[in-house]
Every structure is written in structure tokens, then in C-alpha cells.
Design a protein around this motif. Structure first.
Motif, PDB file in Angstrom:
ATOM      1  N   ALA A 162      47.991  61.183  25.213  1.00 15.99           N
ATOM      2  CA  ALA A 162      46.588  60.827  25.383  1.00 15.99           C
ATOM      3  C   ALA A 162      46.173  59.785  24.350  1.00 15.99           C
ATOM      4  O   ALA A 162      46.690  59.772  23.226  1.00 15.99           O
ATOM      5  CB  ALA A 162      45.719  62.075  25.252  1.00 15.99           C
ATOM      6  N   LYS A 163      45.262  58.913  24.740  1.00 21.43           N
ATOM      7  CA  LYS A 163      44.730  57.933  23.793  1.00 21.43           C
ATOM      8  C   LYS A 163      44.100  58.650  22.611  1.00 21.43           C
ATOM      9  O   LYS A 163      43.570  59.751  22.733  1.00 21.43           O
ATOM     10  CB  LYS A 163      43.673  57.059  24.473  1.00 21.43           C
ATOM     11  N   GLY A 164      44.208  58.011  21.443  1.00 23.39           N
ATOM     12  CA  GLY A 164      43.599  58.575  20.250  1.00 23.39           C
ATOM     13  C   GLY A 164      44.486  59.551  19.501  1.00 23.39           C
ATOM     14  O   GLY A 164      44.078  60.105  18.491  1.00 23.39           O
ATOM     15  N   GLN A 165      45.686  59.762  19.974  1.00 20.10           N
ATOM     16  CA  GLN A 165      46.615  60.683  19.328  1.00 20.10           C
ATOM     17  C   GLN A 165      47.526  59.906  18.381  1.00 20.10           C
ATOM     18  O   GLN A 165      48.754  59.961  18.478  1.00 20.10           O
ATOM     19  CB  GLN A 165      47.442  61.421  20.386  1.00 20.10           C
ATOM     20  N   ASP A 166      46.922  59.183  17.449  1.00 24.83           N
ATOM     21  CA  ASP A 166      47.673  58.299  16.568  1.00 24.83           C
ATOM     22  C   ASP A 166      48.708  59.031  15.717  1.00 24.83           C
ATOM     23  O   ASP A 166      49.816  58.528  15.508  1.00 24.83           O
ATOM     24  CB  ASP A 166      46.720  57.517  15.662  1.00 24.83           C
ATOM     25  N   ALA A 167      48.386  60.214  15.235  1.00 24.32           N
ATOM     26  CA  ALA A 167      49.347  60.971  14.421  1.00 24.32           C
ATOM     27  C   ALA A 167      50.547  61.399  15.262  1.00 24.32           C
ATOM     28  O   ALA A 167      51.693  61.344  14.798  1.00 24.32           O
ATOM     29  CB  ALA A 167      48.673  62.190  13.792  1.00 24.32           C
ATOM     30  N   VAL A 168      50.284  61.809  16.487  1.00 21.01           N
ATOM     31  CA  VAL A 168      51.369  62.213  17.387  1.00 21.01           C
ATOM     32  C   VAL A 168      52.237  60.996  17.708  1.00 21.01           C
ATOM     33  O   VAL A 168      53.472  61.074  17.678  1.00 21.01           O
ATOM     34  CB  VAL A 168      50.812  62.851  18.685  1.00 21.01           C
ATOM     35  N   LEU A 169      51.601  59.866  18.003  1.00 18.90           N
ATOM     36  CA  LEU A 169      52.334  58.643  18.300  1.00 18.90           C
ATOM     37  C   LEU A 169      53.209  58.225  17.123  1.00 18.90           C
ATOM     38  O   LEU A 169      54.377  57.860  17.302  1.00 18.90           O
ATOM     39  CB  LEU A 169      51.374  57.513  18.657  1.00 18.90           C
ATOM     40  N   ALA A 170      52.680  58.312  15.923  1.00 21.84           N
ATOM     41  CA  ALA A 170      53.453  57.953  14.730  1.00 21.84           C
ATOM     42  C   ALA A 170      54.673  58.858  14.581  1.00 21.84           C
ATOM     43  O   ALA A 170      55.764  58.388  14.243  1.00 21.84           O
ATOM     44  CB  ALA A 170      52.564  58.032  13.484  1.00 21.84           C
TER      45      ALA A 170
END
Length: 83
Positions: free
Chosen positions: A48-56
Motif C-alpha cells: 500500500a502507498k505510504g508504507q515507506d518503512a515496509v518498502l525500505a
């Protein structure tokens, strides 16, 4: 082999196994800019958009996998595919 197509595209990670299983296939390398804009094999995951920590974290894990290990994992997956 069954006369229904002249060419296919696929992940280059599949190439070693495909050429082994189908020795009459031929690999064709296209010059840069010849209809394919990105010849790499990026890994991807949908989040989902906004999941920057997960993406990192996902990117960190993917970056930690060597090319040899990635090919080995892919080969293992190919071994489990029906012929």
C-alpha cells in the motif's frame, strides 16, 4: 514446437533452464533501445502507498540477495514447474 508462435519473451532468469529443457530454442539479444526500455529483471512486491518503512525493509532484503543466490532460487522454482 506446435506452430503457434514465432517468438516469446521471458525473464532472463528463466533462460538457463529453458535452453536446457528446450535445446532448439535460441536466445536473441536486442540492442539497447530496440523496443525494450529496461532489460533488467527487477524484483517487485505490491504494498500500500505510504508504507515507506515496509518498502525500505523489502528493498533491504532484496538488495542482500546475490545474483548467484537469486539464480539458484529461480532455478529451484523452475524445477518445481510442470514440464
Amino acid at each position: 514446437m506446435n506452430g503457434t508462435c514465432d517468438a516469446i519473451t521471458f525473464s532472463s532468469l528463466s533462460l538457463p533452464r529453458l535452453l536446457k529443457d528446450y535445446p532448439t530454442l535460441k536466445k536473441v539479444d536486442l540492442a539497447d533501445g530496440e523496443d525494450f526500455t529496461d532489460a533488467s529483471n527487477p524484483d517487485n512486491a505490491a504494498i500500500a502507498k505510504g508504507q515507506d518503512a515496509v518498502l525500505a525493509k523489502i528493498n533491504e532484503v532484496i538488495d542482500g540477495i546475490s545474483a548467484d543466490e537469486r539464480q539458484s532460487m529461480w532455478d529451484d522454482c523452475m524445477d518445481r514447474q510442470p514440464a
